[in-house]
Design a protein around this motif. Sequence first.
Motif, PDB file in Angstrom:
ATOM      1  N   TYR A   1       0.833  -1.206   0.000  1.00 28.16           N
ATOM      2  CA  TYR A   1       0.000   0.000   0.000  1.00 28.16           C
ATOM      3  C   TYR A   1       0.866   1.254   0.000  1.00 28.16           C
ATOM      4  N   GLY A   2       2.083   1.145   0.505  1.00 25.06           N
ATOM      5  CA  GLY A   2       2.993   2.284   0.498  1.00 25.06           C
ATOM      6  C   GLY A   2       3.403   2.709  -0.892  1.00 25.06           C
ATOM      7  N   TRP A   3       3.396   1.753  -1.838  1.00 27.45           N
ATOM      8  CA  TRP A   3       3.717   2.099  -3.221  1.00 27.45           C
ATOM      9  C   TRP A   3       2.688   3.054  -3.813  1.00 27.45           C
ATOM     10  N   ALA A   4       1.431   2.945  -3.365  1.00 28.59           N
ATOM     11  CA  ALA A   4       0.368   3.764  -3.940  1.00 28.59           C
ATOM     12  C   ALA A   4       0.636   5.252  -3.746  1.00 28.59           C
ATOM     13  N   SER A   5       1.266   5.616  -2.644  1.00 24.89           N
ATOM     14  CA  SER A   5       1.526   7.036  -2.390  1.00 24.89           C
ATOM     15  C   SER A   5       2.965   7.453  -2.677  1.00 24.89           C
ATOM     16  N   ALA A   6       3.911   6.541  -2.464  1.00 26.03           N
ATOM     17  CA  ALA A   6       5.324   6.922  -2.563  1.00 26.03           C
ATOM     18  C   ALA A   6       6.009   6.415  -3.823  1.00 26.03           C
ATOM     19  N   GLY A   7       5.441   5.414  -4.497  1.00 23.56           N
ATOM     20  CA  GLY A   7       6.154   4.758  -5.580  1.00 23.56           C
ATOM     21  C   GLY A   7       7.212   3.818  -5.032  1.00 23.56           C
ATOM     22  N   THR A   8       7.826   3.038  -5.879  1.00 23.76           N
ATOM     23  CA  THR A   8       8.784   2.038  -5.417  1.00 23.76           C
ATOM     24  C   THR A   8      10.040   2.661  -4.826  1.00 23.76           C
ATOM     25  N   LEU A   9      10.585   3.661  -5.490  1.00 21.73           N
ATOM     26  CA  LEU A   9      11.827   4.270  -5.006  1.00 21.73           C
ATOM     27  C   LEU A   9      11.578   5.134  -3.773  1.00 21.73           C
TER      28      LEU A   9
ATOM     29  N   THR B   1      12.005   0.784 -11.193  1.00 20.61           N
ATOM     30  CA  THR B   1      12.251   2.228 -11.105  1.00 20.61           C
ATOM     31  C   THR B   1      11.238   3.063 -11.883  1.00 20.61           C
ATOM     32  N   LYS B   2      10.464   2.446 -12.773  1.00 22.28           N
ATOM     33  CA  LYS B   2       9.523   3.213 -13.602  1.00 22.28           C
ATOM     34  C   LYS B   2       8.450   3.867 -12.722  1.00 22.28           C
ATOM     35  N   GLY B   3       8.373   5.188 -12.791  1.00 22.77           N
ATOM     36  CA  GLY B   3       7.407   5.902 -11.953  1.00 22.77           C
ATOM     37  C   GLY B   3       7.665   5.721 -10.477  1.00 22.77           C
ATOM     38  N   GLY B   4       8.922   5.495 -10.116  1.00 20.09           N
ATOM     39  CA  GLY B   4       9.264   5.105  -8.753  1.00 20.09           C
ATOM     40  C   GLY B   4       9.194   6.202  -7.722  1.00 20.09           C
ATOM     41  N   TRP B   5       9.044   7.445  -8.158  1.00 19.84           N
ATOM     42  CA  TRP B   5       8.935   8.563  -7.213  1.00 19.84           C
ATOM     43  C   TRP B   5       7.504   9.097  -7.260  1.00 19.84           C
TER      44      TRP B   5
END
Length: 464
Positions: A39-47, A182-186
């Motif tokens: 769920y953290g990816w939804a707001s922060a992205g992977t990076l 890394t795609k869209g990671g930020w």
Amino acid sequence: MTTLGNTKAPALQKTLSTLQLWGIAVGLVISGEYFGWSYGWASAGTLGFTVTALFIAAMYACFIFSFTELTTSIPHAGGPFAYSKAAFGPVGGYIAGAATLIEFVFAPPAIALAIGAYLNVQFPAIDPKVAAVAAYIVFMALNIVGVQIAATFELVVTLLAIFELLVFMGVVSPGFSMANFTKGGWSGQDGFSLASIPGMFAAIPFAIWFFLAIEGVAMAAEEAKDPKRSIPIAYIAGILTLVLLAVGVMVFAGGAGDWTKLANINDPLPQAMKLIVGENSNWLHMLVWLGLFGLIASFHGIILGYSRQIFALSREAYLPGYFAKIHPRFKTPHRAILAGGVVGIIAIFSDELIKFNDQPLTANIVTMSVFGAILMYIVSMLSLFKLRRTAPHMVRPFKAPMYPVFPAFALFGACVCMATMIYFNAMMFLVFVVFLGLGLGYFMLTKGQRDDAAATAPVAATSG
């Protein structure tokens, strides 16, 4: 310094070995590697989430090295409750005890819902909530029949869960691509900008989910054969195990394909594997079945944790003495086990009560649990500083390394987490405060009970 009162009251049996305590330490947390964190990816992205997770990992490492000093100095089933009571008196004990109780009572329903989601992958006709309730019934019963059986089971399923995470990494590795990760990671963007920072802070509770509840080993301290030796080993080996697994799972899952498809679901690992091996692969079926071991390990272990917290608070008359009874045959706090289960089952069916925002029910339950954890971390580190000053001659079999740097960083990190979580989860924080307020009302009304408990025979000395 305030004494602990009835610390010798219960008939809990000292049977747990160092290996079993390590199994509890890792098992309590390992479901966090299987779900919740994505769920953290939804707001922060992977990076962005990686940065958040590494900060939280550093905070937890400093916290565990510091918390171990308290656990070995005061090996009490109440854990943080006992440390804060020793440092700050009954009110301090209440704050830490209530926070820990919220953490450990609200974590299991989130895990139970994930168990239901995993079973639903194999059997679509099964309602995840019904499966979650069934899990409660089975594992409450297992916890009641004896701590030695429960701890041995916990060790076995924890080892299987670790093995399964390694299998997951191995199976998806042929299709792994760092470009995918890394795609869209930020926060959905390919490059870092100041706009990425709010999402990284919003993701804090889900990074905490990677490590939440490892401190629950403290609540098994009274049942350890040699807590002064075994608890430091279990804690330190446990946090190192979990950091390595968390980084590996996050990176391999994110590199398997389009990570945005994994950001708001309860079963990211099976779905990540589908991207590599397809929907009909035997590897996928194996992951779903063996992946249940990780969820079961944490679910089972946290039931042990919440029951000891309810038991310890009841034994000291912070909760009704009814819950401080030991089963005459199994020597386990059976009423405390059942009480926490009732609250958890209610939470499973509380969609309309808990869902104040657009996040899934599981995400909100996770957030509630994390609020309790962070408050407990803050109070525990303050207790460490206070006891170092007011009780310099206390026997400390393990001392926090690099004192005061490690506990200070843990305290700083916990305060940052609390401030940002309040900002991004104001309604859930309001519910958290209401729970604390209701508990405080009971605490204030029952002062006479605690005075009687301290002056007379232990309330939990009988069985029934």
